[in-house]
Design a protein around this motif. Structure first.
Motif, PDB file in Angstrom:
ATOM      1  N   UNK A  59       0.845  -1.191   0.000  1.00  0.00           N
ATOM      2  CA  UNK A  59       0.000   0.000   0.000  1.00  0.00           C
ATOM      3  C   UNK A  59       0.880   1.241   0.000  1.00  0.00           C
ATOM      4  N   UNK A  60       0.562   2.175  -0.874  1.00  0.00           N
ATOM      5  CA  UNK A  60       1.492   3.256  -1.195  1.00  0.00           C
ATOM      6  C   UNK A  60       0.844   4.629  -1.112  1.00  0.00           C
ATOM      7  N   UNK A  61       1.708   5.631  -0.987  1.00  0.00           N
ATOM      8  CA  UNK A  61       1.329   7.035  -1.154  1.00  0.00           C
ATOM      9  C   UNK A  61       2.213   7.592  -2.254  1.00  0.00           C
ATOM     10  N   UNK A  62       1.595   8.069  -3.317  1.00  0.00           N
ATOM     11  CA  UNK A  62       2.313   8.568  -4.492  1.00  0.00           C
ATOM     12  C   UNK A  62       3.300   7.536  -5.030  1.00  0.00           C
ATOM     13  N   UNK A  63       2.863   6.267  -5.041  1.00  0.00           N
ATOM     14  CA  UNK A  63       3.650   5.201  -5.631  1.00  0.00           C
ATOM     15  C   UNK A  63       4.713   4.600  -4.749  1.00  0.00           C
TER      16      UNK A  63
END
Length: 413
Positions: free
Chosen positions: A301-305
């Motif tokens: 799970x990511x934020x901005x990739x």
């Protein structure tokens, strides 16, 4: 190397046992057949055990390991938003005129990984793709779809599918009244499209395969042309609408922000934007997910990739009014996000302002949904911005850090 050393030690031990047994046998008298039989049985059993163990070690050491998506750890980098930024550099081995890489070579240098991490910071800071202005005033953007090596977190890379060599793809920012031409070039080995989620564009430009246009074939291209209208103002996103579950989780998505009025020289010099003149800070967080190690459900799970600790961190000053644009770019999962120490106010949903803004401690955001949330930085310190779902706060196979996934830090100074 370790297996070879063990085999050598075992052979030495086996040789010593044979020599010792021969010496013992030679000391026996011919009229002691029972003792002879015992010694010979020991030699036979020893030979069998040594043969089995040696065969197992040799077979194990020669087996290939599933390490195609692994790499050595790299040092943590400073993802602070302060200081100057550089132009976006990708780790792709291809350009707009070449065929897509196969993803067989997953080698990335530390420099390339840090450049990818900086691309996440630039997206957070809403640094958009620059258009070409055509003679009739049309703003033309180019999106190249390809595969490339993408770093997720320390020790883990994947074969990314994305636009312009990044996950997410380039931010597109336009203004009401703009005539837009977005050229999409497909360098993938399978068809794809681009759907402008939340934008009421002409049916032929909507990017749904076969309705009415077919998907963009490998080595093909398509021009998406439309006029930006008032309905489109706000935070939106674009994504492939072909083989959605796979292509979106592989990285085929990006953000599109529509402003109500053009930027002026005054607001270009501040962190406020034309779409949010009442805010001192305007940031973008695309919440994504992907699948690694053959997993069926989303497991990174990511934020901005990027997964923590590679997620972009935000620096703000105490007293500033902050707008966070949140996009759930996961193909499957809901997310529940919080900012420790703060209550967040939801001010817009799918780009549309809410007549009655909602104050919440946890923001629930569905797949494909966008939410604009606001807060005032009244409390100094370092605050976690993170998912409240436990399975989204760790990275698969990451033994160096128990924390990971969809989390980052907000520094209020």
């Amino acid at each position: 190397m370790m297996e070879q050393l063990l085999i050598a030690c075992m052979l030495l031990l086996f040789t010593w046992m044979i020599i010792k047994t021969i010496k013992q046998i030679s000391s026996l008298h011919i009229y002691e057949p029972h003792a002879w039989k015992q010694k010979i049985d020991r030699v036979v059993i020893g030979c069998l055990l040594m043969t089995v163990l040696a065969s197992w070690l040799i077979t194990t050491s020669s087996m290939p390991t599933a390490s195609a998506d692994r790499m050595p750890d790299m040092p943590d980098m400073d993802a602070s938003t302060t200081g100057t930024t550089t132009s976006m550099s990708t780790a792709s081995s291809t350009d707009s005129s070449s065929t897509a890489s196969t993803g067989a070579d997953f080698n990335l240098t530390d420099t390339a990984m840090k450049q990818q991490n900086q691309s996440a910071v630039r997206l957070m800071n809403e640094q958009a793709l620059s258009p070409t202005i055509l003679p009739d005033g049309t703003k033309q953007f180019v999106l190249n779809a390809s595969t490339f090596t993408w770093s997720l977190y320390p020790g883990k890379v994947m074969e990314g599918w994305g636009f312009n060599g990044g996950i997410p793809g380039s931010l597109i920012r336009v203004t009401v009244g703009d005539q837009v031409d977005i050229v999409v070039n497909n360098h993938l080995d399978e068809p794809m499209t681009v759907h402008w989620h939340g934008l009421q564009v002409p049916n032929a430009m909507d990017g749904v395969p076969g309705m009415p246009n077919p998907a963009i074939q490998p080595n093909g291209s398509f021009d998406y042309k439309f006029t930006v209208t008032k309905q489109m103002v706000g935070t939106h996103w674009y994504h492939s609408h072909y083989d959605d579950d796979f292509q979106v989780d592989a990285g085929m998505y990006g953000a599109i922000i529509v402003d109500d009025q053009p930027a002026t020289q005054a607001n270009q010099s501040t962190t406020a934007t034309p779409a949010s003149p009442s805010y001192d800070v305007d940031k973008l967080f695309m919440l994504g997910a992907t699948k690694v190690d053959g997993a069926d459900p989303e497991n990174v799970f990511t934020i901005n990739g990027k997964a923590y600790p590679y997620t972009p961190q935000m620096d703000i000053q105490k007293g500033q009014r902050v707008l966070l644009r949140l996009v759930n770019a996961s193909a499957e999962d809901y997310h529940a996000i919080t900012l420790d120490g703060y209550t967040l106010t939801i001010v817009a949903e799918d780009g549309q302002p809410l007549p009655d803004p909602q104050q919440v401690s946890v923001v629930s955001i569905a797949p494909s949904e966008t939410l604009d949330v606001a807060f005032t930085a009244t409390r100094a310190g370092d605050w976690w911005f993170h998912s409240t779902i436990a399975s989204e706060l760790s990275n698969p196979d990451d033994t160096a850090d128990n924390m990971g996934g969809m989390m980052t830090l907000v520094h209020v100074k």
